[in-house]
Structures are given as structure tokens and as C-alpha cells.
Write a protein that holds these residues in place. Structure first.
Motif, PDB file in Angstrom:
ATOM      1  N   ILE A 105       0.841  -1.197   0.000  1.00  0.00           N
ATOM      2  CA  ILE A 105       0.000   0.000   0.000  1.00  0.00           C
ATOM      3  C   ILE A 105       0.877   1.248   0.000  1.00  0.00           C
ATOM      4  O   ILE A 105       1.767   1.393   0.836  1.00  0.00           O
ATOM      5  N   GLY A 106       0.589   2.141  -0.951  1.00  0.00           N
ATOM      6  CA  GLY A 106       1.314   3.398  -1.055  1.00  0.00           C
ATOM      7  C   GLY A 106       0.360   4.503  -1.463  1.00  0.00           C
ATOM      8  O   GLY A 106      -0.840   4.271  -1.664  1.00  0.00           O
ATOM      9  N   LEU A 107       0.881   5.700  -1.572  1.00  0.00           N
ATOM     10  CA  LEU A 107       0.065   6.833  -1.971  1.00  0.00           C
ATOM     11  C   LEU A 107      -0.625   6.533  -3.298  1.00  0.00           C
ATOM     12  O   LEU A 107      -0.029   5.940  -4.194  1.00  0.00           O
ATOM     13  N   GLY A 108      -1.903   6.904  -3.392  1.00  0.00           N
ATOM     14  CA  GLY A 108      -2.684   6.640  -4.592  1.00  0.00           C
ATOM     15  C   GLY A 108      -3.531   5.379  -4.499  1.00  0.00           C
ATOM     16  O   GLY A 108      -4.408   5.161  -5.327  1.00  0.00           O
ATOM     17  N   ALA A 109      -3.278   4.535  -3.499  1.00  0.00           N
ATOM     18  CA  ALA A 109      -4.077   3.311  -3.331  1.00  0.00           C
ATOM     19  C   ALA A 109      -5.529   3.675  -3.060  1.00  0.00           C
ATOM     20  O   ALA A 109      -5.836   4.756  -2.556  1.00  0.00           O
ATOM     21  N   THR A 110      -6.424   2.769  -3.387  1.00  0.00           N
ATOM     22  CA  THR A 110      -7.846   2.987  -3.123  1.00  0.00           C
ATOM     23  C   THR A 110      -8.212   2.400  -1.756  1.00  0.00           C
ATOM     24  O   THR A 110      -7.488   1.565  -1.217  1.00  0.00           O
ATOM     25  N   MET A 111      -9.346   2.836  -1.245  1.00  0.00           N
ATOM     26  CA  MET A 111      -9.821   2.299   0.030  1.00  0.00           C
ATOM     27  C   MET A 111     -10.077   0.796  -0.102  1.00  0.00           C
ATOM     28  O   MET A 111      -9.821   0.037   0.831  1.00  0.00           O
ATOM     29  N   LYS A 112     -10.518   0.355  -1.260  1.00  0.00           N
ATOM     30  CA  LYS A 112     -10.740  -1.073  -1.502  1.00  0.00           C
ATOM     31  C   LYS A 112      -9.424  -1.844  -1.360  1.00  0.00           C
ATOM     32  O   LYS A 112      -9.379  -2.916  -0.754  1.00  0.00           O
ATOM     33  N   GLN A 113      -8.335  -1.301  -1.918  1.00  0.00           N
ATOM     34  CA  GLN A 113      -7.021  -1.938  -1.813  1.00  0.00           C
ATOM     35  C   GLN A 113      -6.541  -1.956  -0.359  1.00  0.00           C
ATOM     36  O   GLN A 113      -5.965  -2.948   0.090  1.00  0.00           O
ATOM     37  N   ILE A 114      -6.787  -0.856   0.353  1.00  0.00           N
ATOM     38  CA  ILE A 114      -6.391  -0.780   1.759  1.00  0.00           C
ATOM     39  C   ILE A 114      -7.132  -1.836   2.561  1.00  0.00           C
ATOM     40  O   ILE A 114      -6.535  -2.567   3.361  1.00  0.00           O
ATOM     41  N   LYS A 115      -8.443  -1.951   2.360  1.00  0.00           N
ATOM     42  CA  LYS A 115      -9.252  -2.940   3.095  1.00  0.00           C
ATOM     43  C   LYS A 115      -8.836  -4.365   2.759  1.00  0.00           C
ATOM     44  O   LYS A 115      -8.886  -5.239   3.618  1.00  0.00           O
ATOM     45  N   LYS A 116      -8.422  -4.602   1.520  1.00  0.00           N
ATOM     46  CA  LYS A 116      -7.966  -5.937   1.145  1.00  0.00           C
ATOM     47  C   LYS A 116      -6.654  -6.269   1.856  1.00  0.00           C
ATOM     48  O   LYS A 116      -6.461  -7.379   2.340  1.00  0.00           O
ATOM     49  N   ALA A 117      -5.736  -5.304   1.903  1.00  0.00           N
ATOM     50  CA  ALA A 117      -4.441  -5.517   2.560  1.00  0.00           C
ATOM     51  C   ALA A 117      -4.563  -5.555   4.074  1.00  0.00           C
ATOM     52  O   ALA A 117      -3.818  -6.275   4.741  1.00  0.00           O
ATOM     53  N   TYR A 118      -5.515  -4.784   4.601  1.00  0.00           N
ATOM     54  CA  TYR A 118      -5.692  -4.670   6.050  1.00  0.00           C
ATOM     55  C   TYR A 118      -7.172  -4.848   6.398  1.00  0.00           C
ATOM     56  O   TYR A 118      -7.888  -3.866   6.605  1.00  0.00           O
ATOM     57  N   PRO A 119      -7.652  -6.090   6.467  1.00  0.00           N
ATOM     58  CA  PRO A 119      -9.078  -6.332   6.723  1.00  0.00           C
ATOM     59  C   PRO A 119      -9.578  -5.726   8.042  1.00  0.00           C
ATOM     60  O   PRO A 119     -10.766  -5.439   8.166  1.00  0.00           O
ATOM     61  N   LYS A 120      -8.704  -5.493   8.994  1.00  0.00           N
ATOM     62  CA  LYS A 120      -9.115  -4.945  10.288  1.00  0.00           C
ATOM     63  C   LYS A 120      -9.000  -3.429  10.361  1.00  0.00           C
ATOM     64  O   LYS A 120      -9.049  -2.849  11.439  1.00  0.00           O
ATOM     65  N   VAL A 121      -8.862  -2.767   9.200  1.00  0.00           N
ATOM     66  CA  VAL A 121      -8.741  -1.310   9.196  1.00  0.00           C
ATOM     67  C   VAL A 121      -9.969  -0.687   9.854  1.00  0.00           C
ATOM     68  O   VAL A 121     -11.097  -1.112   9.631  1.00  0.00           O
ATOM     69  N   ASN A 122      -9.724   0.293  10.698  1.00  0.00           N
ATOM     70  CA  ASN A 122     -10.785   1.021  11.394  1.00  0.00           C
ATOM     71  C   ASN A 122     -11.212   2.165  10.490  1.00  0.00           C
ATOM     72  O   ASN A 122     -10.440   3.091  10.261  1.00  0.00           O
ATOM     73  N   THR A 123     -12.432   2.117  10.007  1.00  0.00           N
ATOM     74  CA  THR A 123     -12.932   3.168   9.107  1.00  0.00           C
ATOM     75  C   THR A 123     -13.996   4.007   9.809  1.00  0.00           C
ATOM     76  O   THR A 123     -15.021   4.341   9.235  1.00  0.00           O
ATOM     77  N   ARG A 124     -13.719   4.365  11.030  1.00  0.00           N
ATOM     78  CA  ARG A 124     -14.665   5.193  11.797  1.00  0.00           C
ATOM     79  C   ARG A 124     -15.014   6.463  11.021  1.00  0.00           C
ATOM     80  O   ARG A 124     -14.241   6.902  10.163  1.00  0.00           O
ATOM     81  N   THR A 125     -16.150   7.044  11.337  1.00  0.00           N
ATOM     82  CA  THR A 125     -16.601   8.227  10.598  1.00  0.00           C
ATOM     83  C   THR A 125     -15.828   9.479  10.979  1.00  0.00           C
ATOM     84  O   THR A 125     -15.717  10.400  10.184  1.00  0.00           O
ATOM     85  N   GLU A 126     -15.276   9.535  12.160  1.00  0.00           N
ATOM     86  CA  GLU A 126     -14.506  10.711  12.585  1.00  0.00           C
ATOM     87  C   GLU A 126     -13.023  10.380  12.581  1.00  0.00           C
ATOM     88  O   GLU A 126     -12.602   9.359  13.105  1.00  0.00           O
ATOM     89  N   GLY A 127     -12.231  11.202  11.971  1.00  0.00           N
ATOM     90  CA  GLY A 127     -10.796  10.953  11.903  1.00  0.00           C
ATOM     91  C   GLY A 127     -10.432  10.105  10.702  1.00  0.00           C
ATOM     92  O   GLY A 127     -11.272   9.773   9.869  1.00  0.00           O
ATOM     93  N   ASN A 128      -9.168   9.761  10.603  1.00  0.00           N
ATOM     94  CA  ASN A 128      -8.670   8.980   9.478  1.00  0.00           C
ATOM     95  C   ASN A 128      -8.728   7.491   9.764  1.00  0.00           C
ATOM     96  O   ASN A 128      -8.544   7.075  10.910  1.00  0.00           O
ATOM     97  N   PRO A 129      -8.928   6.669   8.739  1.00  0.00           N
ATOM     98  CA  PRO A 129      -8.850   5.223   8.937  1.00  0.00           C
ATOM     99  C   PRO A 129      -7.461   4.858   9.461  1.00  0.00           C
ATOM    100  O   PRO A 129      -6.462   5.503   9.122  1.00  0.00           O
ATOM    101  N   SER A 130      -7.403   3.822  10.278  1.00  0.00           N
ATOM    102  CA  SER A 130      -6.122   3.375  10.819  1.00  0.00           C
ATOM    103  C   SER A 130      -6.182   1.881  11.077  1.00  0.00           C
ATOM    104  O   SER A 130      -7.257   1.283  11.129  1.00  0.00           O
ATOM    105  N   VAL A 131      -5.008   1.291  11.247  1.00  0.00           N
ATOM    106  CA  VAL A 131      -4.920  -0.133  11.540  1.00  0.00           C
ATOM    107  C   VAL A 131      -3.612  -0.392  12.279  1.00  0.00           C
ATOM    108  O   VAL A 131      -2.615   0.286  12.042  1.00  0.00           O
TER     109      VAL A 131
END
Length: 165
Positions: A105-131
Motif C-alpha cells: 500500500i502506497g500513496l494513490g491506493a484505493t480504500m478497496k485496496q487498503i481494506k484488502k491488505a488490512y481487513p481490520k482497518v478502522n474506518t470510523r466516521t470521525e478521523g482517518n482510517p487506521s490499523v
């Protein structure tokens, strides 16, 4: 035309011949799980400077954190590539162009790619996604995604970093 691959072992050295891409490609360091190349999370300013891979930009003195750049990925005048905490050492490393996590995962990746690489990513509505960083329970990745769903900011940070919010 058939391309050939040859490896010659001499006195412990390896010489590779074949396609130019194979012969010349060098593995770039990954952002994570413990740092970027020789620059590791938690290093003191003295240790980080000793790597020869960073340059001081601003802060220090009474400031809790100072701003630095990776020499290989300089940032603009009002930005920083990494933040160094007086209490925790290298606390946050931001990805520059071409930098990727071990999971690709690098700059320009899509959220779909991020979720595939990191299934436990926190996509809360406030703040930035993190894992939590795979292989380092003391660190996390922060993903700054733009309105088009593309990654425009990526950081590797200590869980207890005290430099950025």
C-alpha cells in the motif's frame, strides 16, 4: 529472441545478467513494520542523525517534537517527513512518493485496496482510517483518504506518539 539469465558466484559475490530490469532492480525499503530503512520508530535524534538518512527541518529546544525529512523523500517548506518526540524518539514517519508498506500500500491506493491488505482497518466516521501494523503491536498506520477514495497521506506511527493528532 530468447532472453537468458545467468548467475555467477565468485568469492561470495553474485553477478546477475539477463534482462536490464532484473540486473538493475533494487528492493526499496518498506514503510513498516518498524520504520523505513535504517530509520526506526523510537530512535533518538542522535541515533536518527547517525543513520545519515535524515535532515533536521525545525523544532527542538523547548518544543515537544521536531520536524525532519528523510533525505530520500524531501518534503515542502511547511511539511515534514517525520516527527521526532523528545520523549519517544522517532514517533511518526510519513510516506513519500513511491514508498509502500510491506503489504504493497502506497500513496494513490484505493480504500478497496487498503481494506484488502488490512481487513481490520478502522474506518470510523470521525478521523482517518487506521490499523495496527502487522508484526508490530506498538505501531499503527494512518490513512488519509481524499474525497475520491484515494490515499493521499500515509503514516507509520507509534501508538503512544505525541507529535501529530
Amino acid at each position: 529472441m530468447k532472453k537468458t539469465f545467468a548467475a555467477v558466484f565468485a568469492a561470495g559475490a553474485v553477478l546477475v545478467a539477463g534482462t536490464p530490469a532484473l540486473a538493475q532492480s533494487a528492493q526499496a525499503p518498506a514503510l513498516g513494520p518498524y520504520g523505513y530503512g535504517a530509520v526506526k520508530l523510537g530512535m533518538s535524534a542522535k541515533q536518527a542523525k547517525a543513520t545519515g538518512k535524515v535532515v533536521h527541518k525545525s523544532g527542538g529546544g523547548r518544543d515537544a517534537c521536531s520536524t525532519w525529512d528523510l533525505k530520500s523523500h524531501p518534503t515542502g517548506k511547511d511539511a515534514g517527513g517525520l516527527f521526532l518526540s523528545k520523549r519517544r524518539g522517532v514517533a511518526v514517519i510519513f510516506a513519500g512518493k513511491g514508498m509502500k508498506t510491506p503489504e504493497g500500500i502506497g500513496l494513490g491506493a484505493t480504500m478497496k485496496q487498503i481494506k484488502k491488505a488490512y481487513p481490520k482497518v478502522n474506518t470510523r466516521t470521525e478521523g482517518n482510517p487506521s490499523v495496527r501494523v502487522p508484526g508490530n503491536s506498538k505501531a499503527y498506520y494512518m490513512f488519509g483518504v481524499n474525497k475520491h477514495g484515494r490515499l493521499e497521506e500515509l503514516a507509520l506511527a507509534l501508538n503512544n506518539q505525541d507529535c501529530v493528532s
